[in-house]
Write a protein that holds these residues in place. Structure first.
Motif, PDB file in Angstrom:
ATOM      1  N   ASP A 160       7.758  -6.600  -3.925  1.00  0.00           N
ATOM      2  CA  ASP A 160       7.136  -6.520  -5.255  1.00  0.00           C
ATOM      3  C   ASP A 160       5.615  -6.543  -5.075  1.00  0.00           C
ATOM      4  O   ASP A 160       5.003  -7.600  -4.949  1.00  0.00           O
ATOM      5  N   TYR A 161       5.044  -5.356  -5.039  1.00  0.00           N
ATOM      6  CA  TYR A 161       3.600  -5.235  -4.808  1.00  0.00           C
ATOM      7  C   TYR A 161       2.785  -5.809  -5.968  1.00  0.00           C
ATOM      8  O   TYR A 161       1.713  -6.371  -5.753  1.00  0.00           O
ATOM      9  N   ASN A 162       3.290  -5.688  -7.151  1.00  0.00           N
ATOM     10  CA  ASN A 162       2.577  -6.232  -8.309  1.00  0.00           C
ATOM     11  C   ASN A 162       2.420  -7.745  -8.185  1.00  0.00           C
ATOM     12  O   ASN A 162       1.371  -8.301  -8.501  1.00  0.00           O
ATOM     13  N   GLN A 163       3.470  -8.422  -7.724  1.00  0.00           N
ATOM     14  CA  GLN A 163       3.418  -9.878  -7.545  1.00  0.00           C
ATOM     15  C   GLN A 163       2.432 -10.249  -6.435  1.00  0.00           C
ATOM     16  O   GLN A 163       1.667 -11.188  -6.572  1.00  0.00           O
ATOM     17  N   LYS A 164       2.444  -9.486  -5.339  1.00  0.00           N
ATOM     18  CA  LYS A 164       1.522  -9.762  -4.232  1.00  0.00           C
ATOM     19  C   LYS A 164       0.071  -9.565  -4.685  1.00  0.00           C
ATOM     20  O   LYS A 164      -0.806 -10.366  -4.359  1.00  0.00           O
ATOM     21  N   HIS A 203      -1.046  -9.787  -7.709  1.00  0.00           N
ATOM     22  CA  HIS A 203      -1.334 -10.882  -8.641  1.00  0.00           C
ATOM     23  C   HIS A 203      -1.676 -12.156  -7.870  1.00  0.00           C
ATOM     24  O   HIS A 203      -2.656 -12.855  -8.197  1.00  0.00           O
ATOM     25  N   ASN A 204      -0.893 -12.475  -6.852  1.00  0.00           N
ATOM     26  CA  ASN A 204      -1.143 -13.684  -6.044  1.00  0.00           C
ATOM     27  C   ASN A 204      -2.481 -13.608  -5.310  1.00  0.00           C
ATOM     28  O   ASN A 204      -3.223 -14.592  -5.240  1.00  0.00           O
ATOM     29  N   LYS A 214      -5.125 -11.853  -6.247  1.00  0.00           N
ATOM     30  CA  LYS A 214      -6.180 -11.983  -7.251  1.00  0.00           C
ATOM     31  C   LYS A 214      -6.384 -13.443  -7.632  1.00  0.00           C
ATOM     32  O   LYS A 214      -7.521 -13.894  -7.825  1.00  0.00           O
ATOM     33  N   ARG A 215      -5.297 -14.196  -7.750  1.00  0.00           N
ATOM     34  CA  ARG A 215      -5.398 -15.636  -8.055  1.00  0.00           C
ATOM     35  C   ARG A 215      -6.130 -16.379  -6.945  1.00  0.00           C
ATOM     36  O   ARG A 215      -6.993 -17.223  -7.190  1.00  0.00           O
TER      37      ARG A 215
END
Length: 170
Positions: free
Chosen positions: A5-9, A11-12, A14-15
């Protein structure tokens, strides 16, 4: 194989970047605060010179004009000034004087006094005379009492010109 899940990675990551930026800002602000406190202490110490020598009654313009002339003093004059400063500092310690002065002051009175003295100490900084030895600074400021009216007028005018030039630069 599992699906990534590239979107989750993203997002993480960026956090993590946001957290690291926040930590960096916090450290920078902490360092800036430390530098401001050190500067305030240094300027307070220089301001106390005016209180010890009872020269805090003179106008800012006069003091600036007078301090700006310190750089023009000869080595022989500086030795005489140093002797005078050593004599005063032998009688009164800056730290002891400060502790005695603030002992009976309320918090607000202490803040007002410190603010005024820091402002006076900043005059050394403005005129680039803050790094002279303390005994020379004390002796030189003490000699402010020895000025006659003509000299006072000269130094006031010089101080006014100094302030005007400084404002024009800004």
């Amino acid at each position: 194989m599992g699906k990534i899940d590239y979107n989750q990675k993203i997002h993480n990551l960026k956090r993590k970047i946001a957290v690291l930026k926040k930590q960096k800002r916090f450290k920078e602000n902490k360092e800036k605060k430390k530098i401001r406190i050190e500067r305030a202490r240094r300027l307070l110490k220089l301001g106390i010179i005016f209180e010890i020598t009872l020269t805090n009654m003179y106008s800012t313009e006069l003091i600036i004009g007078y301090l700006s002339e310190l750089k023009n003093r000869t080595q022989a004059e500086l030795e005489i000034i140093k002797f005078s400063g050593n004599k005063i500092l032998a009688e009164v310690s800056i730290d002891t004087h400060d502790k005695k002065e603030v002992i009976f002051l309320s918090r607000d009175e202490r803040k007002a006094r410190n603010h005024k003295l820091i402002s006076l100490g900043a005059l050394f900084e403005m005129t680039d005379t803050e790094f002279y030895p303390l005994n020379i600074q004390v002796g030189y400021i003490e000699n402010l009492h020895l000025l006659d009216k003509e000299q006072e007028t000269y130094y006031k005018e010089k101080g006014n010109n100094f302030i005007l030039k400084r404002r024009l630069k800004e």
